[in-house]
Design a protein around this motif. Structure first.
Motif, PDB file in Angstrom:
ATOM      1  N   LEU A   1      10.556  -9.905   0.077  1.00  0.00           N
ATOM      2  CA  LEU A   1       9.233 -10.524  -0.074  1.00  0.00           C
ATOM      3  C   LEU A   1       8.105  -9.512   0.016  1.00  0.00           C
ATOM      4  O   LEU A   1       6.956  -9.880   0.244  1.00  0.00           O
ATOM      5  N   ARG A   2       8.436  -8.259  -0.208  1.00  0.00           N
ATOM      6  CA  ARG A   2       7.471  -7.175  -0.006  1.00  0.00           C
ATOM      7  C   ARG A   2       6.160  -7.389  -0.747  1.00  0.00           C
ATOM      8  O   ARG A   2       5.078  -7.158  -0.197  1.00  0.00           O
ATOM      9  N   LEU A   3       6.214  -7.862  -1.980  1.00  0.00           N
ATOM     10  CA  LEU A   3       5.003  -8.031  -2.786  1.00  0.00           C
ATOM     11  C   LEU A   3       4.114  -9.160  -2.286  1.00  0.00           C
ATOM     12  O   LEU A   3       2.936  -9.232  -2.649  1.00  0.00           O
ATOM     13  N   PHE A   4       4.660 -10.042  -1.433  1.00  0.00           N
ATOM     14  CA  PHE A   4       3.927 -11.244  -1.054  1.00  0.00           C
ATOM     15  C   PHE A   4       3.721 -11.366   0.462  1.00  0.00           C
ATOM     16  O   PHE A   4       3.364 -12.443   0.947  1.00  0.00           O
ATOM     17  N   MET A   5       3.940 -10.273   1.185  1.00  0.00           N
ATOM     18  CA  MET A   5       3.813 -10.343   2.643  1.00  0.00           C
ATOM     19  C   MET A   5       2.374 -10.642   3.083  1.00  0.00           C
ATOM     20  O   MET A   5       2.144 -11.068   4.218  1.00  0.00           O
TER      21      MET A   5
END
Length: 443
Positions: A113-117
């Motif tokens: 979920l790196r792009l949406f943390m």
């Protein structure tokens, strides 16, 4: 460079440092100094690294092999648990233990979920014309997705009667209702490890069976000088406190802007929705009725009451024929209160004040009526308007301060009392109803 007689000027060894006497004190061949942070005790290193966010940990791991082993090793998951806690912990029931499941580790959760943390659990409000919208973002611990749900305020009318007559003045009516907050079974947005941006920097959601297509769109914040430009249409409006503001309209429906996630505000986004269905020719798709909604985050810290600001937060009330509406109670000072509609109606739409209190400290009377004996009553100004917010007027009203979780607004000119109840946003995020009935006033 040359001397005065044309001879080349010697500058010494390349990149060397020279002391006052002209001696070289360092050279490129010198051994680099060791990384001092590696000499710290392991417990202290982990404590320092636990203060970093996920992107900083990844940058740290790229500096040298020793640090990479610390940040990505088998025993490093406590570091990543700290990184993920602001996403996972608020979405769990208060007593539930925190776990990376369904991922094998917290580092795996972060990578997925790196792009949406940045899309942490919280409350958001949209600019849909007149009525507005309210959204809740949260992490789903069952699926490992970040989800956004729309919220709807409903009221259950008690059996036998709808209105309660005020004992102080029987000509004044109160709606005898109990609030409920409805959250659809399916989220309007869902982010997972498989979510991908398309060439226009949008993320298309799963196609709705009725043909409604929804896309997530980033939004950029306006600079302060543009926010102060009077002709600029803004979201959120200036009645609402906000971390960032953005444009509220676009002649191109915000297409073709290609906003990079690096340039996007973490407090703003847009939803592009349109109806699409198969055309008569093979493989063709017809799209129509496009709508773009701009959505802003309600500042988290202003949803939490404290001793100096006991009334601020999210509230809900029954507005009779208009139905349930959500308000944001803002206390810009300890003695003032601004009630802004997050969702509105054709008379007073979203983003407008429903009432204002200039001085909470000035008591007009102490209530003796049977409904709320001992409550303080303060002067207020309630806003009414004709259809389409024409001829808006702030008229003298009263606010009855029953508790930090229940207040009543007496509309003097229309002989009505509106009951407002606090919504517990943290409880909503963790899966609860968001409303306690302990403060219900009417039997």
């Amino acid at each position: 460079m040359e001397t005065a007689d044309g001879q080349p000027l010697s500058v010494g060894p390349p990149l060397a440092a020279v002391d006052i006497a002209g001696a070289v004190v360092s050279s490129p061949e010198a051994e680099p100094e060791p990384c001092l942070i590696l000499s710290l005790p392991s417990e202290l290193k982990l404590l320092i690294f636990s203060l970093l966010d996920g992107e900083s940990l990844l940058s740290l791991s790229a500096t040298c092999r020793a640090l990479r082993e610390i940040v990505t090793g088998i025993s490093s998951d406590d570091l990543w648990k700290s990184v993920c806690s602001h996403l996972v912990r608020p979405s769990l029931p208060r007593e539930a233990p925190m776990s990376p499941a369904p991922y094998v580790s917290y580092r795996a959760l972060f990578n997925a979920l790196r792009l949406f943390m940045w899309f942490t659990p919280g409350l958001w409000h949209g600019n849909r014309e007149i009525h507005g919208t309210l959204y809740l973002s949260r992490y789903n611990p069952g699926t490992g997705h970040i989800e956004v749900y729309s919220l709807l305020g409903l009221f259950e009318h008690s059996a036998g009667h709808t209105f309660h007559r005020w004992s102080r003045n029987p000509a004044v009516l109160m709606l005898d209702t109990r609030p409920m907050i409805q959250r659809p079974a399916s989220p309007i947005l869902r982010f997972s490890s498989g979510s991908r941006y398309d060439r226009t920097s949008e993320i298309t959601q799963k196609h709705h069976p009725r043909g409604l297509q929804t896309s997530f769109v980033h939004a950029a914040a306006l600079s302060s000088d543009r926010v102060n430009y009077k002709q600029m249409k803004l979201w959120p409006p200036l009645t609402m406190p906000a971390r960032d503001r953005t444009r509220n309209d676009s002649p191109t429906a915000f297409r073709g802007q290609l906003i990079s996630p690096l340039d996007a505000s973490p407090y703003l986004f847009r939803l592009r929705q349109e109806i699409s269905f198969a055309g008569s020719s093979s493989g063709s798709t017809i799209k129509m009725a496009e709508r773009v909604e701009t959505i802003a985050r309600v500042p988290d810290d202003l949803l939490i009451p404290d001793e100096e600001h006991p009334y601020r937060g999210l509230w809900i009330a029954d507005y009779d024929s208009h139905g349930g509406e959500f308000m944001f109670f803002h206390q810009p000072t300890a003695n003032s209160l601004h009630a802004v509609k997050l969702t509105g109606d054709p008379n007073v739409p979203r983003g407008e004040y429903t009432f204002l209190v200039d001085d909470l400290s000035h008591t007009e009377r102490i209530a003796t009526e049977e409904e709320w004996p001992g409550a303080r009553v303060v002067a207020a100004r309630g806003q009414t308007a004709a259809f389409n917010f024409t001829n808006p007027t702030l008229s003298p009203t009263q606010l009855i301060l029953i508790s930090p979780d229940v207040v009543c607004h007496y509309w003097i000119n229309v002989y009505r009392i509106t009951i407002y109840r606090r919504v517990d946003v943290d409880d909503l995020i963790s899966g609860g109803s968001g409303i306690s009935y302990s403060g219900c006033l009417v039997p």
